[in-house]
Write a protein that holds these residues in place. Structure first.
Motif, PDB file in Angstrom:
ATOM      1  N   TYR A   1       0.818  -1.211   0.000  1.00 23.70           N
ATOM      2  CA  TYR A   1       0.000   0.000   0.000  1.00 23.70           C
ATOM      3  C   TYR A   1       0.857   1.269   0.000  1.00 23.70           C
ATOM      4  CZ  TYR A   1      -4.456  -2.406   0.747  1.00 23.70           C
ATOM      5  OH  TYR A   1      -5.588  -3.182   0.592  1.00 23.70           O
ATOM      6  N   GLY A   2       2.046   1.220   0.594  1.00 21.30           N
ATOM      7  CA  GLY A   2       2.898   2.405   0.646  1.00 21.30           C
ATOM      8  C   GLY A   2       3.701   2.657  -0.616  1.00 21.30           C
ATOM      9  N   CYS A   3       3.566   1.795  -1.601  1.00 22.28           N
ATOM     10  CA  CYS A   3       4.350   1.898  -2.841  1.00 22.28           C
ATOM     11  C   CYS A   3       3.662   2.817  -3.851  1.00 22.28           C
ATOM     12  CB  CYS A   3       4.533   0.503  -3.436  1.00 22.28           C
ATOM     13  SG  CYS A   3       5.088   0.489  -5.148  1.00 22.28           S
TER      14      CYS A   3
ATOM     15  N   ASP B   1       8.522  -4.504   8.888  1.00 26.56           N
ATOM     16  CA  ASP B   1       7.399  -4.401   9.820  1.00 26.56           C
ATOM     17  C   ASP B   1       6.266  -3.519   9.290  1.00 26.56           C
ATOM     18  OD1 ASP B   1       8.721  -6.042  11.573  1.00 26.56           O
ATOM     19  OD2 ASP B   1       9.427  -4.425  12.892  1.00 26.56           O
ATOM     20  N   LEU B   2       6.599  -2.430   8.603  1.00 28.13           N
ATOM     21  CA  LEU B   2       5.544  -1.569   8.071  1.00 28.13           C
ATOM     22  C   LEU B   2       4.754  -2.290   6.991  1.00 28.13           C
ATOM     23  CD1 LEU B   2       4.069   1.102   7.978  1.00 28.13           C
ATOM     24  CD2 LEU B   2       5.837   1.973   6.426  1.00 28.13           C
ATOM     25  N   TRP B   3       5.451  -3.023   6.141  1.00 27.46           N
ATOM     26  CA  TRP B   3       4.770  -3.803   5.107  1.00 27.46           C
ATOM     27  C   TRP B   3       3.878  -4.860   5.767  1.00 27.46           C
ATOM     28  CZ3 TRP B   3       6.950  -4.496  -0.347  1.00 27.46           C
ATOM     29  CH2 TRP B   3       7.715  -3.398  -0.729  1.00 27.46           C
ATOM     30  N   ALA B   4       4.349  -5.447   6.858  1.00 32.92           N
ATOM     31  CA  ALA B   4       3.556  -6.451   7.569  1.00 32.92           C
ATOM     32  C   ALA B   4       2.304  -5.822   8.169  1.00 32.92           C
ATOM     33  CB  ALA B   4       4.397  -7.105   8.656  1.00 32.92           C
ATOM     34  N   LEU B   5       2.430  -4.607   8.686  1.00 30.98           N
ATOM     35  CA  LEU B   5       1.271  -3.908   9.239  1.00 30.98           C
ATOM     36  C   LEU B   5       0.230  -3.660   8.150  1.00 30.98           C
ATOM     37  CD1 LEU B   5      -0.111  -2.381  11.589  1.00 30.98           C
ATOM     38  CD2 LEU B   5       1.158  -0.336  10.850  1.00 30.98           C
ATOM     39  N   HIS B   6       0.677  -3.235   6.993  1.00 30.63           N
ATOM     40  CA  HIS B   6      -0.248  -2.997   5.884  1.00 30.63           C
ATOM     41  C   HIS B   6      -0.841  -4.306   5.356  1.00 30.63           C
ATOM     42  CE1 HIS B   6       1.420   1.279   4.870  1.00 30.63           C
ATOM     43  NE2 HIS B   6       0.815   1.199   6.042  1.00 30.63           N
ATOM     44  N   ALA B   7      -0.078  -5.387   5.462  1.00 31.82           N
ATOM     45  CA  ALA B   7      -0.633  -6.692   5.098  1.00 31.82           C
ATOM     46  C   ALA B   7      -1.762  -7.065   6.045  1.00 31.82           C
ATOM     47  CB  ALA B   7       0.459  -7.762   5.116  1.00 31.82           C
ATOM     48  N   ARG B   8      -1.613  -6.714   7.315  1.00 32.03           N
ATOM     49  CA  ARG B   8      -2.692  -6.961   8.285  1.00 32.03           C
ATOM     50  C   ARG B   8      -3.948  -6.175   7.922  1.00 32.03           C
ATOM     51  NH1 ARG B   8      -1.763  -9.785  12.825  1.00 32.03           N
ATOM     52  NH2 ARG B   8       0.415 -10.355  13.227  1.00 32.03           N
ATOM     53  N   VAL B   9      -3.765  -4.959   7.434  1.00 30.91           N
ATOM     54  CA  VAL B   9      -4.915  -4.163   6.991  1.00 30.91           C
ATOM     55  C   VAL B   9      -5.633  -4.884   5.859  1.00 30.91           C
ATOM     56  CG1 VAL B   9      -5.622  -1.999   5.885  1.00 30.91           C
ATOM     57  CG2 VAL B   9      -3.886  -1.969   7.693  1.00 30.91           C
TER      58      VAL B   9
END
Length: 216
Positions: free
Chosen positions: A57-59, A91-99
């Motif tokens: 999502y941050g890309c 970790d940030l990518w993992a957080l967005h994966a949780r979303v």
């Protein structure tokens, strides 16, 4: 100077050739796409072709590719099964994966997917912590308490672990990356842009479908 009829005909013929539409060359393995050294098992029935987009999502590139992908999805053949896979590198990518997986679990992925992209890239909201995310989902009409429960659930945690492993299995170096039939990988940098990336995807879908038919 008066030209001979033969010379004039040659000039006119050459001009006519220039006016013809240019046929795009067939995508080339190793340039426009690569074959994964180890195929990744697909999750589709016989006769279907799986297309997976790995994204974050941050890309910003994923954000700008999304309209092209949406257009392709609306016109894709019926035998093609598409799914998103949130790539996880930190970790940030993992957080967005949780979303992503929490939204999917709650049945609100269609409602949140594009707005979440938009919030980050058009509104400048980084969405780097749980509080920001829950504030966002509440504004989108989703119960934040229920969403948080989904985010920290065992099911979503298992899906994030799986996404970490799949990111490794697909051997991607960045996003957006698209894998066709668990074997063929294409990126915008390989294909030369988003439009050509879709063209290569379509070629690989046809290639994979033809190979499956021949193998029967």
């Amino acid at each position: 100077m008066t030209r001979s009829p033969g010379t004039l005909f040659s000039i006119l013929f050459a001009l006519a050739l220039l006016a013809l539409p240019v046929q795009a060359s067939e995508p080339t393995e190793g340039i426009d796409y690569i074959v994964l050294p180890q195929p990744v098992p697909t999750r589709v029935a016989d006769g279907q072709v799986e297309v997976v987009e790995l994204f974050w999502y941050g890309c910003p590139h994923c954000y700008h590719f999304e309209p092209h992908l949406k257009e392709w999805k609306e016109a894709k053949p019926e035998h093609v099964e598409f799914r998103y896979l949130p790539a996880v590198f930190n970790d940030l990518w993992a957080l967005h994966a949780r979303v992503f997986y929490a939204a999917e679990h709650m049945g609100v992925l269609d409602k949140l997917h594009t707005p979440f992209f938009h919030a980050i890239h058009a509104q400048g909201r980084r969405m780097a912590d749980e509080r920001s995310i829950l504030r966002f989902v509440e504004r989108e009409g989703v119960d934040p308490a229920a969403f948080r429960e989904a985010m920290i659930s065992d099911e979503v945690s298992a899906r994030v672990r799986e996404a970490i492993q799949m990111t490794r299995d697909y051997r991607i170096e960045g996003v957006p990356s698209v894998v066709v039939d668990g074997r063929y990988l294409v990126t915008a940098s390989m294909a030369g842009g988003f439009v050509n990336m879709v063209r290569v995807m379509e070629y690989l879908v046809e290639k994979a479908g033809g190979e499956a038919t021949a193998a029967r």
